[in-house]
Design an enzyme around this catalytic site. Structure first.
Site, mmCIF file in Angstrom:
data_model
loop_
_atom_site.group_PDB
_atom_site.id
_atom_site.type_symbol
_atom_site.label_atom_id
_atom_site.label_comp_id
_atom_site.label_asym_id
_atom_site.label_seq_id
_atom_site.Cartn_x
_atom_site.Cartn_y
_atom_site.Cartn_z
ATOM 1 N N TYR A 1 36.165 13.929 43.388
ATOM 2 C CA TYR A 1 35.756 15.239 42.881
ATOM 3 C C TYR A 1 36.832 15.847 41.979
ATOM 4 C CZ TYR A 1 35.485 20.215 42.488
ATOM 5 O OH TYR A 1 35.508 21.474 41.965
ATOM 6 N N LEU B 1 48.743 28.514 52.662
ATOM 7 C CA LEU B 1 47.543 27.860 52.122
ATOM 8 C C LEU B 1 47.040 26.758 53.050
ATOM 9 C CD1 LEU B 1 48.204 27.395 48.286
ATOM 10 C CD2 LEU B 1 46.336 28.640 49.340
ATOM 11 N N GLY B 2 47.939 26.232 53.895
ATOM 12 C CA GLY B 2 47.534 25.164 54.802
ATOM 13 C C GLY B 2 47.398 23.821 54.101
ATOM 14 N N TYR B 3 47.096 22.806 54.890
ATOM 15 C CA TYR B 3 46.934 21.438 54.369
ATOM 16 C C TYR B 3 48.106 21.096 53.437
ATOM 17 C CZ TYR B 3 42.268 22.139 56.210
ATOM 18 O OH TYR B 3 41.223 22.409 57.034
ATOM 19 N N CYS C 1 18.109 33.779 45.229
ATOM 20 C CA CYS C 1 17.193 33.017 44.370
ATOM 21 C C CYS C 1 16.561 33.881 43.283
ATOM 22 C CB CYS C 1 16.108 32.356 45.215
ATOM 23 S SG CYS C 1 16.781 31.143 46.355
ATOM 24 N N CYS D 1 13.803 24.920 40.264
ATOM 25 C CA CYS D 1 14.236 24.591 41.630
ATOM 26 C C CYS D 1 13.026 24.300 42.522
ATOM 27 C CB CYS D 1 15.043 25.753 42.194
ATOM 28 S SG CYS D 1 15.581 25.464 43.884
ATOM 29 N N CYS E 1 18.712 33.870 40.352
ATOM 30 C CA CYS E 1 19.210 32.555 39.951
ATOM 31 C C CYS E 1 18.671 32.160 38.565
ATOM 32 C CB CYS E 1 18.786 31.514 40.986
ATOM 33 S SG CYS E 1 19.295 29.858 40.529
ATOM 34 N N GLU F 1 42.778 23.319 40.695
ATOM 35 C CA GLU F 1 41.828 22.504 41.450
ATOM 36 C C GLU F 1 42.373 22.145 42.828
ATOM 37 O OE1 GLU F 1 38.749 21.686 41.190
ATOM 38 O OE2 GLU F 1 38.550 22.788 39.322
ATOM 39 N N ASP G 1 31.105 18.452 44.556
ATOM 40 C CA ASP G 1 31.673 18.904 45.835
ATOM 41 C C ASP G 1 30.535 19.441 46.704
ATOM 42 O OD1 ASP G 1 31.019 21.267 44.669
ATOM 43 O OD2 ASP G 1 32.996 22.198 44.864
ATOM 44 N N TRP H 1 43.535 29.773 34.477
ATOM 45 C CA TRP H 1 43.574 28.397 33.970
ATOM 46 C C TRP H 1 42.468 28.141 32.935
ATOM 47 C CZ3 TRP H 1 43.080 29.952 38.996
ATOM 48 C CH2 TRP H 1 41.809 29.913 39.544
HETATM 49 FE FE1 SF4 Z 1 17.753 29.522 44.935
HETATM 50 FE FE2 SF4 Z 1 17.312 27.110 43.920
HETATM 51 FE FE3 SF4 Z 1 18.728 28.869 42.523
HETATM 52 FE FE4 SF4 Z 1 19.749 27.766 44.679
HETATM 53 S S1 SF4 Z 1 19.199 26.721 42.805
HETATM 54 S S2 SF4 Z 1 19.798 29.940 44.168
HETATM 55 S S3 SF4 Z 1 17.961 27.576 46.004
HETATM 56 S S4 SF4 Z 1 16.567 29.064 43.135
#
Ligand code: SF4
Length: 345
Positions: free
Chosen positions: A102, A62-64, A180, A189, A183, A19, A120, A6
């Site tokens: 959402y 898929l349910g629901y 993390c 964060c 990330c 979605e 969400d 999509w």
């Molecule tokens: Fe970790 Fe924060 Fe990144 Fe989430 S947003 S993965 S808690 S560093």
């Protein structure tokens, strides 16, 4: 970003179907269902005109199922009110059956590139960590803080990319057990910087479940099996099932089931063998289903209730079954395994 079907041209119809399908469904399975759906129903008009049996068969596993019914109800509105063009305005999208806050935000931003949040559970988890929010996840204050921050960020970026990037971050990196170190936003964060990621989000009250046990019978007569259709309203409306009874812990389920079935068919019914015990859940209910094969007496023609029909076992694949009964058919090899092609319901 992951190449998903999509995302080729962000056609609003495709975005809408994806979605709705991906709610409560793993991505890989969702893609299989999505492709099968688009092959059979390539346009909004084709959804509006499809038979209920076609819609439910494409959704089976898929349910629901109310999601599938709402899809068709919305398709009919789009055909009648918007000349088969998916509406672009957020309020018009939100007013369609089966589309909540959402989903309306996701469609408006992904299909039409509008600056609308799509918040969400994944997005809530990400922002309770990034902002180090110390109120419970379900609290109004938590939601409004996340909404405010997402709104601020949306105003400064490309909405389509931003919302999809958040969805991917929540699905692949900032998961229940987050990665993390990998990330891309870890420097922003707060929970990460403070070393309290494991404490965010603040947990909600544990859910209370209702447990029940049923005995269900696949009854054979003259090489056919008996199936019955559920009522057109309520849980698993219009799906097919096997006759069943609730059982208590002090009951012999097969004997109680045989007695019950004898009253349905007005004929003797004998237990052949136990097939399996399957478990399935919906909302806060957890059901254990004991499945048996039985034989109706050969001599007397069994009575047939109004909502029932005798079919050859191989024909079961043409009927959409409620989750637990579908699992019994999978055990007998009469339906493809839901672990291969569908999500657990
Ligand atoms: Fe970790 Fe924060 Fe990144 Fe989430 S947003 S993965 S808690 S560093």
């Amino acid at each position: 970003m992951c190449p998903l079907p999509w995302r080729r041209d962000y056609d609003p119809y495709s975005v809408w179907i994806s979605e709705i399908m991906l709610q409560q469904t793993q991505m890989e399975r969702g893609v299989k269902y999505f492709n099968a759906w688009l092959r059979t129903l390539p346009t909004i008009q084709s959804v509006a005109e499809a038979s209920e049996e076609t819609i439910l068969s494409l959704w089976e596993g898929l349910g629901y199922y109310s999601r599938a019914r709402n899809l068709q109800a919305a398709a009919k509105i789009i055909v009648d009110k918007y000349d088969s063009n998916f509406p672009a305005a957020y309020e018009a999208i939100r007013a369609l059956p089966g589309i909540g806050e959402y989903t309306a935000g996701a469609i408006a931003s992904i299909a039409f590139n509008q600056a609308v949040p799509a918040i969400d559970a994944n997005v809530m988890r990400i922002f309770t960590r990034i902002l180090d929010i110390d109120t419970p996840l379900a609290a109004k204050a938590t939601k409004s803080r996340v909404k405010q921050r997402v709104g601020e960020l949306l105003a400064t970026t490309a909405p389509r990319l931003f919302n999809q990037a958040l969805m991917e971050l929540g699905a692949l990196v900032c998961t229940k057990n987050p990665s993390c170190a990998q990330c891309p936003v870890n420097s922003s964060c707060l929970a990460f910087r403070r070393g309290i990621v494991a404490e965010r989000p603040l947990p909600q009250q544990p859910k209370r479940y209702t447990y029940s046990e049923l005995a269900a019978g696949i009854v054979f007569y003259n090489k056919r099996i008996y199936i019955q259709k559920r009522p057109p309203e309520g849980l698993w409306a219009s799906l097919w099932e096997f006759p069943h009874i609730s059982i208590a812990s002090n009951m012999q389920p097969e004997q109680a089931l045989a007695r019950y079935l004898a009253t349905i068919f007005n004929a003797k019914v004998k237990v052949r063998e136990k097939i399996a015990v399957v478990k399935h859940g919906y909302t806060t209910n957890r059901v254990t289903l004991h499945g048996f094969m039985l034989d109706a007496a050969e001599k007397a023609q069994p009575a047939i209730p109004d909502n029932g029909v005798w079919i050859y076992p191989r024909e079961a694949e043409n009927y959409a079954f409620a989750a637990g009964y579908r699992k019994l058919l999978e055990k007998l090899g009469l339906k493809p395994s839901s672990t291969q092609s569908t999500m657990k319901t």
